[in-house]
Design an enzyme around this catalytic site. Structure first.
Site, PDB file in Angstrom:
ATOM      1  N   GLU A 153       5.976  -0.205  -7.393  1.00 39.39           N
ATOM      2  CA  GLU A 153       4.517  -0.139  -7.200  1.00 39.39           C
ATOM      3  C   GLU A 153       3.848   0.742  -8.256  1.00 39.39           C
ATOM      4  O   GLU A 153       2.735   1.215  -8.033  1.00 39.39           O
ATOM      5  CB  GLU A 153       4.191   0.423  -5.803  1.00 39.39           C
ATOM      6  CG  GLU A 153       4.404  -0.573  -4.683  1.00 39.39           C
ATOM      7  CD  GLU A 153       3.927  -0.065  -3.321  1.00 39.39           C
ATOM      8  OE1 GLU A 153       3.669  -0.914  -2.461  1.00 39.39           O
ATOM      9  OE2 GLU A 153       3.832   1.161  -3.111  1.00 39.39           O
ATOM     10  N   ASP A 159      10.976   2.016   4.280  1.00 37.37           N
ATOM     11  CA  ASP A 159      10.947   3.262   3.489  1.00 37.37           C
ATOM     12  C   ASP A 159      11.686   4.378   4.226  1.00 37.37           C
ATOM     13  O   ASP A 159      12.363   5.209   3.615  1.00 37.37           O
ATOM     14  CB  ASP A 159       9.501   3.691   3.228  1.00 37.37           C
ATOM     15  CG  ASP A 159       8.725   2.626   2.460  1.00 37.37           C
ATOM     16  OD1 ASP A 159       9.352   1.924   1.646  1.00 37.37           O
ATOM     17  OD2 ASP A 159       7.509   2.498   2.674  1.00 37.37           O
ATOM     18  N   ASN A 189      15.856  -5.785   0.716  1.00 37.03           N
ATOM     19  CA  ASN A 189      16.012  -6.694   1.848  1.00 37.03           C
ATOM     20  C   ASN A 189      16.503  -8.056   1.347  1.00 37.03           C
ATOM     21  O   ASN A 189      16.650  -8.268   0.140  1.00 37.03           O
ATOM     22  CB  ASN A 189      14.726  -6.774   2.683  1.00 37.03           C
ATOM     23  CG  ASN A 189      13.575  -7.431   1.928  1.00 37.03           C
ATOM     24  OD1 ASN A 189      13.782  -8.284   1.062  1.00 37.03           O
ATOM     25  ND2 ASN A 189      12.353  -7.038   2.246  1.00 37.03           N
ATOM     26  N   ASP A 197       4.799  -1.098  15.000  1.00 35.18           N
ATOM     27  CA  ASP A 197       4.303  -1.240  13.621  1.00 35.18           C
ATOM     28  C   ASP A 197       5.496  -1.079  12.672  1.00 35.18           C
ATOM     29  O   ASP A 197       6.105   0.000  12.638  1.00 35.18           O
ATOM     30  CB  ASP A 197       3.246  -0.140  13.365  1.00 35.18           C
ATOM     31  CG  ASP A 197       2.614  -0.223  11.989  1.00 35.18           C
ATOM     32  OD1 ASP A 197       2.964  -1.140  11.215  1.00 35.18           O
ATOM     33  OD2 ASP A 197       1.755   0.638  11.682  1.00 35.18           O
TER      34      ASP A 197
HETATM   35  O1  RIB Z   1       6.243   0.090   2.622  1.00 37.73           O
HETATM   36  C1  RIB Z   1       5.017   0.339   3.266  1.00 37.73           C
HETATM   37  C2  RIB Z   1       3.967   0.681   2.257  1.00 37.73           C
HETATM   38  O2  RIB Z   1       3.725  -0.445   1.438  1.00 37.73           O
HETATM   39  C3  RIB Z   1       2.623   1.012   2.856  1.00 37.73           C
HETATM   40  O3  RIB Z   1       2.485   2.377   3.189  1.00 37.73           O
HETATM   41  C4  RIB Z   1       1.635   0.540   1.796  1.00 37.73           C
HETATM   42  O4  RIB Z   1       0.968   1.555   1.157  1.00 37.73           O
HETATM   43  C5  RIB Z   1       2.471  -0.289   0.823  1.00 37.73           C
HETATM   44  O5  RIB Z   1       2.707   0.381  -0.339  1.00 37.73           O
END
Ligand code: RIB
Length: 296
Positions: free
Chosen positions: A136, A245, A179, A239
């Protein structure tokens, strides 16, 4: 042994909706919450809550102060986070009552990370230290190469998958945490079946350790000495944002301190099961004492 988590910091705008919006539809949300997220931030928080010595590097804009504070409170070293002249990255998350989600991310400040910033940060780390990256941020490929040149152990969570990712120097990655869909993309496996994806990943990256998460089907692990399958816990979903993560940070924290992979998988599986029972990304990541005490 230290770990540098070089990654994204996002403000998560979470909209509660009756269902995930479809093309052409206008949908009213029942609730809006602003939460701390970003894969880099979430994984850093998970590492710290699991007891690792973690520094995070990344970029935020003037509106990113809360994110840095969240990291600081979790015990993450935030010296290497820079403030840049851009909006902080954000995510627009649709979340249904059944826990299904759909996420759009805007990179913002996360895309301002330069090779120079990466080199200046890496000067504080050395051979034997770990680096953890996701997909990201800008210049992730540069960071993989630069960290490897310094003898660091490179851990890559190739999420979200992008077209450019196949041009990254993935042969330098020591540990993949991914995954089945990400695994299928990277390995070009013919199906997303766990066994098939793992076999294709091993063929493509024979030297790497691979942690392949399979959602409700658990997780598979492979390295030169181990082939392990570990089941998921059955829990009700509130959720799932940030659960992957949480798994990633917990697994690595245990692994880095020499815990055998099966026990590291067990702790990470428990931590992510706790996380999916709570709303939010960073906010749902449990502390070590809760993971150790939990009977899932
Ligand atoms: O993996 C979850 C995250 O993906 C979220 O917190 C969002 O910000 C995206 O980056």
């Amino acid at each position: 042994m230290k770990i540098l988590s070089l990654g994204s910091l996002n403000i998560d705008h979470v909209y509660n909706v009756s269902h995930i919006n479809v093309e052409g539809e206008t949908l009213s949300a029942q609730k809006l919450e602003h939460k701390q997220g970003g894969k880099g931030l979430n994984q850093s928080v998970a590492l710290a809550r699991a007891g690792a010595e973690v520094s995070m590097a990344g970029c935020v804009g003037a509106d990113g102060g809360d994110l840095v504070e969240t990291l600081r409170q979790a015990g993450v070293d935030v010296r290497f986070i820079r403030k840049v002249d851009e909006l902080t990255g954000h995510a627009i998350i649709q979340l249904t009552d059944s826990g299904a989600n759909s996420i759009i991310i805007y990179g913002g400040a996360n895309m301002q990370i330069t090779p120079q910033m990466i080199d200046e940060t890496l000067d504080n780390f050395s051979s034997g230290d770990y680096i953890l990256l996701q997909n990201e941020i800008s210049n992730a490929a540069y960071a993989i190469r630069a960290a490897k040149e310094r003898g660091m152990t490179v851990v890559f969570n190739p999420s979200p998958i992008s077209e450019e990712i196949t041009s990254y120097p993935l042969e330098l990655v020591d540990i993949f945490i991914l995954n089945e869909l990400e695994g299928q993309d990277l390995s070009e496996a013919e199906s997303d079946d766990g066994e098939a994806v793992l076999a294709a990943l091993i063929k493509r990256f024979p030297k790497a350790a691979i942690v392949l998460t399979l959602g409700s089907k658990g997780v598979m692990y492979h390295d030169a000495e181990n082939d392990i399958s570990y089941p998921a816990h059955r829990v009700s979903v509130v959720d799932t944002t940030g659960a992957g993560d949480t798994f990633c940070g917990y697994f690595l924290a245990y692994f880095m301190r020499g815990t055998p992979p099966r026990q590291a998988l067990a702790a990470a599986t428990k931590a992510s099961a706790i996380a999916i029972g709570k709303r939010g990304a960073a906010a749902s990541i449990p502390v070590l004492a809760d993971v150790e005490a939990a009977v899932c």
